[in-house]
Write a protein that holds these residues in place. Structure first.
Motif, PDB file in Angstrom:
ATOM      1  N   VAL A   1       0.900  -1.160   0.000  1.00 25.53           N
ATOM      2  CA  VAL A   1       0.000   0.000   0.000  1.00 25.53           C
ATOM      3  C   VAL A   1       0.931   1.199   0.000  1.00 25.53           C
ATOM      4  O   VAL A   1       1.615   1.481   0.983  1.00 25.53           O
ATOM      5  CB  VAL A   1      -0.904  -0.008   1.253  1.00 25.53           C
TER       6      VAL A   1
ATOM      7  N   ASP B   1       8.782   7.325   6.418  1.00 26.53           N
ATOM      8  CA  ASP B   1       9.643   6.933   5.293  1.00 26.53           C
ATOM      9  C   ASP B   1       8.985   5.996   4.289  1.00 26.53           C
ATOM     10  O   ASP B   1       9.603   5.636   3.279  1.00 26.53           O
ATOM     11  CB  ASP B   1      10.914   6.246   5.833  1.00 26.53           C
TER      12      ASP B   1
ATOM     13  N   MET C   1      -5.707  10.925  -4.048  1.00 34.18           N
ATOM     14  CA  MET C   1      -5.929  12.051  -3.139  1.00 34.18           C
ATOM     15  C   MET C   1      -6.042  13.331  -3.967  1.00 34.18           C
ATOM     16  O   MET C   1      -5.342  13.472  -4.965  1.00 34.18           O
ATOM     17  CB  MET C   1      -4.743  12.180  -2.159  1.00 34.18           C
TER      18      MET C   1
ATOM     19  N   SER D   1       0.184  12.502   1.820  1.00 31.17           N
ATOM     20  CA  SER D   1      -0.237  11.117   2.039  1.00 31.17           C
ATOM     21  C   SER D   1      -1.294  11.064   3.125  1.00 31.17           C
ATOM     22  O   SER D   1      -1.542  12.042   3.831  1.00 31.17           O
ATOM     23  CB  SER D   1       0.966  10.260   2.438  1.00 31.17           C
TER      24      SER D   1
HETATM   25  C1  LIG Z   1       2.422   8.762   5.961  1.00 31.90           C
HETATM   26  S1  LIG Z   1       2.667   7.601   4.735  1.00 31.90           S
HETATM   27  C2  LIG Z   1       4.397   7.614   4.316  1.00 31.90           C
HETATM   28  C3  LIG Z   1       4.836   8.833   3.717  1.00 31.90           C
HETATM   29  C4  LIG Z   1       5.343   8.807   2.292  1.00 31.90           C
HETATM   30  N1  LIG Z   1       5.719   7.533   1.736  1.00 31.90           N
HETATM   31  C5  LIG Z   1       6.491   9.749   2.240  1.00 31.90           C
HETATM   32  O1  LIG Z   1       7.632   9.312   2.131  1.00 31.90           O
HETATM   33  O2  LIG Z   1       6.197  10.928   2.343  1.00 31.90           O
HETATM   34  C6  LIG Z   1       2.686   6.099   5.613  1.00 31.90           C
HETATM   35  C7  LIG Z   1       2.165   4.930   4.846  1.00 31.90           C
HETATM   36  O3  LIG Z   1       0.770   5.068   4.655  1.00 31.90           O
HETATM   37  C8  LIG Z   1       0.390   4.463   3.425  1.00 31.90           C
HETATM   38  N2  LIG Z   1      -0.246   5.500   2.603  1.00 31.90           N
HETATM   39  C9  LIG Z   1      -0.515   6.769   2.976  1.00 31.90           C
HETATM   40  N3  LIG Z   1      -1.183   7.412   2.018  1.00 31.90           N
HETATM   41  C10 LIG Z   1      -1.351   6.542   0.999  1.00 31.90           C
HETATM   42  C11 LIG Z   1      -1.994   6.616  -0.272  1.00 31.90           C
HETATM   43  N4  LIG Z   1      -2.607   7.732  -0.680  1.00 31.90           N
HETATM   44  N5  LIG Z   1      -1.993   5.525  -1.058  1.00 31.90           N
HETATM   45  C12 LIG Z   1      -1.398   4.381  -0.642  1.00 31.90           C
HETATM   46  N6  LIG Z   1      -0.772   4.254   0.547  1.00 31.90           N
HETATM   47  C13 LIG Z   1      -0.757   5.317   1.360  1.00 31.90           C
HETATM   48  C14 LIG Z   1       1.639   3.865   2.858  1.00 31.90           C
HETATM   49  O4  LIG Z   1       1.754   2.519   3.288  1.00 31.90           O
HETATM   50  C15 LIG Z   1       2.725   4.708   3.465  1.00 31.90           C
HETATM   51  O5  LIG Z   1       3.967   4.075   3.463  1.00 31.90           O
END
Ligand SMILES: C[S@@+](CC[C@H](N)C(=O)[O-])C[C@H]1O[C@@H](n2cnc3c(N)ncnc32)[C@H](O)[C@@H]1O
Length: 172
Positions: free
Chosen positions: A102, A130, A148, A154
């Motif tokens: 995900v 991360d 989104m 995210s």
């Molecule tokens: C806060 S996010 C990580 C931040 C992002 N990868 C970054 O480096 O800015 C934490 C986790 O939530 C999931 N996630 C958050 N938003 C997502 C989205 N729109 N689609 C898929 N996964 C999401 C993913 O598993 C991600 O690694």
């Protein structure tokens, strides 16, 4: 005049819920294998109970404490401890499980196009800051992204995981 919408009371909800937690069906496993915030684990645990999934977490003391604090359910939910995420995911893959990341990634499947899981599926969730570590990316069979349109980069990891789990469980 009575309201048009009647909220179902707790006793009515309890009557239609399972009396005991589901056993380890092993069909769906939510895997936040690099967690940072305990509150997200508690939220994911409730979603796992709701959709009939298990939760896989690292065997850290603070993780156990967070799950105990965050577990507002009356019954325990199935939790697996995973010491070495990449080795565990590789082993699951070799045994025929589908490893689904995900993540916000190029070529990802959009959530709306994700069908219900027809085989054992591990739902891999990234670290809150991360994301999914680089060394785990090669083990993924596919990646799903939740579109989104806002200003944030995210979603909260527990929200993202819950949306994907509901879709894979075929409940939405
Ligand atoms: C806060 S996010 C990580 C931040 C992002 N990868 C970054 O480096 O800015 C934490 C986790 O939530 C999931 N996630 C958050 N938003 C997502 C989205 N729109 N689609 C898929 N996964 C999401 C993913 O598993 C991600 O690694």
């Amino acid at each position: 005049m009575s309201p048009a919408i009647r909220i179902r009371p707790r006793r009515e909800l309890r009557a239609v819920r399972r009396r005991r937690p589901h056993r380890c069906w092993g069909h769906l496993i939510a895997a936040p294998l690099w967690p940072m915030h305990g509150a997200n684990l508690g939220t994911l645990l409730r979603t796992c109970d709701a959709v009939g999934a298990c939760l896989a977490v690292p065997p850290f003391d603070w993780v156990d404490g967070a799950l105990a604090r965050g577990n507002t359910l009356r019954q325990p939910t199935c939790v697996h401890r995973v010491g070495n995420p990449v080795r565990w995911l590789s082993g699951e893959r070799a045994r025929g499980s589908r490893i689904m990341g995900v993540e916000l990634a190029e070529e990802a499947i959009r959530l709306a196009d994700l069908p219900a899981a027809r085989q054992r599926t591990i739902v891999v969730l990234g670290h809150e800051a991360d994301g999914i570590p680089v060394e785990a990316l090669d083990v993924l069979d596919s990646v799903v992204e939740i579109p989104m349109v806002g200003t944030g980069l995210s979603l909260n990891v527990a929200v993202a995981g819950s949306l994907v789990l509901y879709k894979l469980a075929g409940l939405v």
